[in-house]
Motif scaffolding. Sequence first.
Motif, short mmCIF file in Angstrom:
data_model
loop_
_atom_site.label_atom_id
_atom_site.label_comp_id
_atom_site.label_asym_id
_atom_site.label_seq_id
_atom_site.Cartn_x
_atom_site.Cartn_y
_atom_site.Cartn_z
N ASP A 172 0.76 -1.16 -0.18
CA ASP A 172 -0.14 0.03 0.02
C ASP A 172 0.86 1.33 0.14
O ASP A 172 0.29 2.51 0.08
CB ASP A 172 -1.02 0.00 1.19
N LEU A 173 2.05 1.19 -0.24
CA LEU A 173 3.05 2.25 -0.27
C LEU A 173 2.87 3.04 -1.39
O LEU A 173 2.80 2.87 -2.63
CB LEU A 173 4.48 1.90 -0.20
N PRO A 174 2.63 4.38 -1.28
CA PRO A 174 2.42 5.38 -2.38
C PRO A 174 3.68 5.23 -3.45
O PRO A 174 4.60 5.89 -2.86
CB PRO A 174 2.13 6.72 -1.65
N VAL A 175 3.36 4.76 -4.45
CA VAL A 175 4.40 4.81 -5.49
C VAL A 175 3.91 5.69 -6.74
O VAL A 175 2.82 5.29 -7.40
CB VAL A 175 4.69 3.49 -6.14
N TYR A 176 4.56 6.61 -7.18
CA TYR A 176 4.05 7.37 -8.25
C TYR A 176 5.13 7.44 -9.56
O TYR A 176 6.36 7.21 -9.35
CB TYR A 176 3.91 8.83 -7.82
N ALA A 177 4.52 7.29 -10.71
CA ALA A 177 5.29 7.20 -11.93
C ALA A 177 5.66 8.40 -12.47
O ALA A 177 4.80 9.42 -12.23
CB ALA A 177 4.62 6.31 -12.87
N ILE A 178 6.94 8.72 -12.98
CA ILE A 178 7.38 10.03 -13.49
C ILE A 178 7.59 9.67 -14.80
O ILE A 178 8.38 8.67 -15.15
CB ILE A 178 8.52 10.69 -12.82
N THR A 179 7.07 10.29 -15.86
CA THR A 179 7.24 10.11 -17.30
C THR A 179 7.21 11.16 -18.11
O THR A 179 6.55 12.09 -17.89
CB THR A 179 6.34 8.94 -17.75
N ALA A 180 7.81 11.33 -19.24
CA ALA A 180 7.81 12.34 -20.40
C ALA A 180 6.94 11.78 -21.38
O ALA A 180 6.31 12.67 -22.17
CB ALA A 180 9.06 12.58 -21.17
N ASN A 181 6.27 10.55 -21.32
CA ASN A 181 5.17 10.20 -22.32
C ASN A 181 4.03 9.83 -21.57
O ASN A 181 3.77 8.80 -20.75
CB ASN A 181 5.71 8.75 -22.73
N THR A 182 3.03 10.92 -21.69
CA THR A 182 1.68 10.57 -21.24
C THR A 182 0.62 10.40 -22.19
O THR A 182 -0.49 10.56 -21.91
CB THR A 182 1.33 11.83 -20.46
N ASP A 209 14.66 0.35 -30.27
CA ASP A 209 15.74 0.65 -29.50
C ASP A 209 16.08 2.29 -29.36
O ASP A 209 16.47 2.73 -28.58
CB ASP A 209 17.09 0.26 -30.07
N SER A 210 15.22 3.02 -30.30
CA SER A 210 15.24 4.44 -30.49
C SER A 210 14.39 4.97 -29.41
O SER A 210 14.52 6.04 -28.88
CB SER A 210 15.00 4.90 -31.76
N GLN A 211 13.31 4.31 -28.85
CA GLN A 211 12.34 4.68 -27.96
C GLN A 211 12.93 5.09 -26.75
O GLN A 211 12.78 6.05 -26.09
CB GLN A 211 11.33 3.45 -27.82
N THR A 212 13.91 4.06 -26.04
CA THR A 212 14.32 4.41 -24.81
C THR A 212 15.19 5.81 -24.94
O THR A 212 15.00 6.70 -24.17
CB THR A 212 15.48 3.42 -24.38
N ALA A 213 16.04 5.83 -25.89
CA ALA A 213 16.78 7.10 -26.05
C ALA A 213 15.95 8.52 -26.12
O ALA A 213 16.18 9.52 -25.48
CB ALA A 213 17.81 7.06 -27.07
N ALA A 245 8.89 17.11 -29.41
CA ALA A 245 9.29 16.58 -30.56
C ALA A 245 9.93 15.20 -30.23
O ALA A 245 9.74 14.28 -31.16
CB ALA A 245 10.34 17.68 -31.36
N LEU A 246 10.74 15.12 -29.33
CA LEU A 246 11.23 13.88 -28.94
C LEU A 246 10.29 12.81 -28.53
O LEU A 246 10.36 11.66 -28.76
CB LEU A 246 12.28 14.00 -27.98
N ARG A 247 9.30 13.32 -27.80
CA ARG A 247 8.00 12.41 -27.62
C ARG A 247 7.41 11.84 -29.02
O ARG A 247 7.08 10.71 -28.88
CB ARG A 247 7.14 12.93 -26.59
N HIS A 248 7.50 12.55 -29.65
CA HIS A 248 6.94 12.28 -31.08
C HIS A 248 7.63 10.87 -31.90
O HIS A 248 7.18 10.19 -32.25
CB HIS A 248 6.72 13.56 -32.02
N LEU A 249 8.84 11.49 -31.86
CA LEU A 249 10.00 10.52 -32.13
C LEU A 249 9.66 9.05 -31.44
O LEU A 249 9.80 8.06 -32.00
CB LEU A 249 11.33 11.07 -32.20
N GLU A 250 9.65 9.27 -30.37
CA GLU A 250 9.37 8.09 -29.26
C GLU A 250 8.14 7.29 -29.83
O GLU A 250 8.14 6.03 -29.95
CB GLU A 250 9.25 8.48 -27.82
N ASP A 251 7.39 8.19 -30.08
CA ASP A 251 5.90 7.46 -30.55
C ASP A 251 6.30 6.75 -31.97
O ASP A 251 5.53 5.53 -32.17
CB ASP A 251 4.79 8.44 -30.58
#
Length: 246
Positions: free
Chosen positions: A77-87, A176-180, A199-205
Amino acid sequence: MVQMDILIADDDEPSRLYLELVLRSLGHSPTAVADGTEALSVLESFSFDVILLDIEMANLGGLATVRLIRNHPAMQDLPVYAITANTAESRLAEIASAGFHAVLSKPCRPEQLQLLLSGQLGALPAASPRSITDQTQSNRFRELLAASGVCAEPIIRRTLDAVDLWIESGPLCQPDSQTAAHSLAGSCAVIAAAALSAALRHLEDLAVNGQSQEWGAALSATANLLRETRRELISSRCTQLPRQQH
């Protein structure tokens, strides 16, 4: 708000440093590590009130880490929050099913973190960039670092140089490009390079979905944004630092 012991796991240096400084400014006691493996190691010896996990990390990512945390009886039950640039919606659904309480969009603003930690705010949507840089975030980032005796300029330059080197390497549109792209997007959001981060999030997608036909144009547009960002974001008052060799 009561002081909290907070564990941060993020393999991106600007993001990790920024979060640590924000949490200290809010009166909390953060401990920062570089990946999920280190986070699990620290959790064996210390207890925390809250955990913040980046999703994309080397060695052990946030999704795998939170599942291992949830398997521990004392931390279910420990509060754990995700941090991400991809939403993106598909990504948010995957994150929610892994066992996170909420998702934080990079960069995490101090007022949002304070509301979240006090239980008054849930998942945080990503804001669409309206300009090349986010002046409010730029001021916040520089002021936080300056208050701790750290110069922001070298971090900003290293981040933009990392994007430049990645573009020059001619990355292919493949998983492999997704992670970078994801990691660089998070770094750029933290240093206030808002449009470049998007723009980088778009490349990730594109990499995730294998859309190779759009990759070249998107990469070229990102390179142009990088040049504009460098002109707008880097202070002319600071001495030019030599580009790091890799």
